[in-house]
Design an enzyme around this catalytic site. Structure first.
Site, PDB file in Angstrom:
ATOM      1  N   HIS A  34     -97.422  45.605  63.553  1.00  0.00           N
ATOM      2  CA  HIS A  34     -96.426  46.124  62.601  1.00  0.00           C
ATOM      3  C   HIS A  34     -96.955  46.132  61.166  1.00  0.00           C
ATOM      4  CE1 HIS A  34     -92.782  46.609  65.215  1.00  0.00           C
ATOM      5  NE2 HIS A  34     -93.576  45.926  66.000  1.00  0.00           N
ATOM      6  N   SER A 126     -98.743  55.118  75.678  1.00  0.00           N
ATOM      7  CA  SER A 126     -98.776  56.323  76.511  1.00  0.00           C
ATOM      8  C   SER A 126     -98.377  57.547  75.683  1.00  0.00           C
ATOM      9  CB  SER A 126     -97.844  56.167  77.709  1.00  0.00           C
ATOM     10  OG  SER A 126     -96.531  55.885  77.272  1.00  0.00           O
ATOM     11  N   SER A 127     -97.466  57.370  74.732  1.00  0.00           N
ATOM     12  CA  SER A 127     -97.015  58.548  73.977  1.00  0.00           C
ATOM     13  C   SER A 127     -98.117  59.060  73.046  1.00  0.00           C
ATOM     14  CB  SER A 127     -95.722  58.269  73.215  1.00  0.00           C
ATOM     15  OG  SER A 127     -95.762  57.029  72.589  1.00  0.00           O
ATOM     16  N   GLU A 159     -94.413  62.424  65.989  1.00  0.00           N
ATOM     17  CA  GLU A 159     -93.584  61.334  66.524  1.00  0.00           C
ATOM     18  C   GLU A 159     -92.512  60.920  65.512  1.00  0.00           C
ATOM     19  OE1 GLU A 159     -95.577  58.789  69.130  1.00  0.00           O
ATOM     20  OE2 GLU A 159     -93.938  57.335  69.184  1.00  0.00           O
ATOM     21  N   ASP A 171    -101.563  53.958  66.743  1.00  0.00           N
ATOM     22  CA  ASP A 171    -101.809  54.409  68.120  1.00  0.00           C
ATOM     23  C   ASP A 171    -102.554  55.744  68.142  1.00  0.00           C
ATOM     24  OD1 ASP A 171    -100.222  52.221  68.347  1.00  0.00           O
ATOM     25  OD2 ASP A 171     -98.496  53.257  69.197  1.00  0.00           O
ATOM     26  N   TYR A 220     -87.370  48.641  66.197  1.00  0.00           N
ATOM     27  CA  TYR A 220     -88.594  49.011  65.462  1.00  0.00           C
ATOM     28  C   TYR A 220     -88.220  49.601  64.099  1.00  0.00           C
ATOM     29  CZ  TYR A 220     -93.193  51.016  64.547  1.00  0.00           C
ATOM     30  OH  TYR A 220     -94.411  51.319  63.989  1.00  0.00           O
TER      31      TYR A 220
HETATM   32  C1  GLA Z   1     -96.070  50.817  67.938  1.00  0.00           C
HETATM   33  C2  GLA Z   1     -96.264  51.852  66.833  1.00  0.00           C
HETATM   34  C3  GLA Z   1     -97.467  51.497  65.949  1.00  0.00           C
HETATM   35  C4  GLA Z   1     -97.423  50.058  65.480  1.00  0.00           C
HETATM   36  C5  GLA Z   1     -97.111  49.110  66.632  1.00  0.00           C
HETATM   37  C6  GLA Z   1     -96.881  47.700  66.170  1.00  0.00           C
HETATM   38  O1  GLA Z   1     -97.122  50.873  68.837  1.00  0.00           O
HETATM   39  O2  GLA Z   1     -96.446  53.133  67.383  1.00  0.00           O
HETATM   40  O3  GLA Z   1     -97.543  52.385  64.867  1.00  0.00           O
HETATM   41  O4  GLA Z   1     -96.506  49.897  64.425  1.00  0.00           O
HETATM   42  O5  GLA Z   1     -95.969  49.516  67.377  1.00  0.00           O
HETATM   43  O6  GLA Z   1     -98.024  47.151  65.631  1.00  0.00           O
END
Ligand code: GLA
Length: 385
Positions: A34, A126-127, A159, A171, A220
């Protein structure tokens, strides 16, 4: 997982012609959770689990996509003046087309088949793997140049804006830029990356808790809002700060009274996690596996107690792992509320570790964890074979 031959055969059956193939990996994050949307530091690696896309350009402006997993085909018109999300898997595909077009990329229509080995809901991205494989495939189909940093940003935008998940850059960035046998320590403000080799004396073991709590995306976005709130409240006393990245642990402590207890603890996770990532990268690069592991353990405690993104099953999995012989450290990886853990384990102890975790987790929860040792892979690219 679909082999290259199976993917080509299925594509021929669906569309009656030959495709080119693309692969984009999922990821594991060693430490730095995060922190990405706080302009901070992260240390992910790309996985063997990947999305494979078979793609062939069309002469019109239609995208046709078939998901092998879901067994469904969907269509999208690139000339649709007001494209709307459908609130299903196709948003990750068409959202990328919308983001690329919005950035001025002149796409062509395409027929696409996607298949993925990244387990959905496991916290292994996966996304992002789907988005990046599609983005790369669409640019290649249109004969356009591919800049991997720009591609990561546009997939993140898809996204954020089309899917409605306010994720950071991690990601998509690692799915684009992963490096064989390395983790990447990434500065999410400058997007500078430092490859950190995985010490051959250690293995990265991923264990899936097999649970995924539904509150994940709502929580989130709430965490993100708390971080923004902390910056807003601290800025008047700390001066020109843009993100929690700009706040030191000492400055946070000194101004604790400005924040509610919850906002303070959210900020404390981010501020301390950034320091842990920087130290962990040096420890791993310098062969200090014990120190790197201790920082992973501290990261888990901070996610559990301050950021409150763990859950009972994941805590059980981490507790089991941290107590086993040959383990340097273990923590939850990814967005939270379920998903996977990552453990740094002595190479010679890895097999016994995986077996012991499997047995102990099933005894404790009744759940059968999928556990594997991973070797970091290259980011997105053509799939040969
Ligand atoms: C998800 C989000 C990332 C990141 C993580 C937590 O995977 O897509 O951008 O914030 O959570 O580290």
């Amino acid at each position: 997982m679909f082999s290259v031959d199976e993917l080509k055969a299925k594509f021929r059956e669906l569309y009656g012609r030959e495709p080119f193939l693309v692969r984009a990996p999922g990821r594991v994050n060693l430490i730095g959770e995060h922190t990405d949307y706080n302009d901070g530091f992260i240390m992910p690696a790309a996985l063997e689990y990947e999305t494979r896309a078979a793609v062939a350009p069309r002469t019109d402006r239609i995208l046709r996509v078939h998901s092998a997993k879901i067994g469904e085909t969907a269509e999208f018109d690139l000339d649709d003046p007001a494209p709307q999300p459908r609130r299903d898997w196709t948003d990750y595909v068409f959202g990328v087309a919308v983001a690329l077009a919005g950035a001025g990329k002149r796409l062509t229509g395409a027929d696409i088949l996607v298949a993925s080995s990244v387990p959905v809901g496991s916290g292994l991205s996966s996304s992002a793997a789907l988005e990046v494989s599609i983005g790369y495939g669409l640019l290649a189909a249109a004969g356009l140049p591919i800049d991997l940093v720009e591609l990561a940003k546009l997939c993140q935008k898809a996204e954020n804006e089309f899917v409605g998940m306010r994720c950071g850059i991690m990601d998509q960035f690692i799915s684009c830029n992963g490096q064989h046998d390395h983790a990447l320590m990434i500065d999410c403000r400058s997007l500078d990356k430092r490859p950190v080799p995985i010490d051959p004396r250690a293995r990265l073991v991923i264990a899936n808790s097999m649970v995924h709590h539904e509150l994940a995306s709502g929580e989130y976005n709430k965490r993100r809002a708390s971080c923004e709130e902390a910056v807003r409240l601290l800025a008047p006393v700390l001066g020109p700060i843009r993100a929690l990245r700009d706040v030191t642990p000492a400055a946070l402590e000194a101004n604790k009274a400005l924040l509610s207890d919850v906002t303070y603890r959210r900020a404390r996770h981010i501020v301390s996690e950034n320091e842990r990532v920087l130290e962990a990268a040096d420890a791993l690069a310098g062969g200090d596996l014990a120190r790197c592991g201790a920082l992973m353990n501290a990261s888990h405690a901070s996610m559990r107690d301050d950021y409150e993104i763990s859950c009972e099953e994941v805590d059980v999995l981490v507790d089991i792992a941290q107590k086993l012989p040959g383990v340097f450290g273990s923590r939850m990886t990814g967005g939270g509320f379920g998903g996977c853990t990552v453990s740094l384990v002595e190479a010679g102890a890895a097999d016994a570790f995986m077996e012991a975790v499997r047995v102990a987790y099933e005894t404790a929860t009744g759940l059968k964890s999928t556990i594997f040792a991973c070797s970091p892979q290259q980011g997105v690219g053509p799939l040969e074979g």
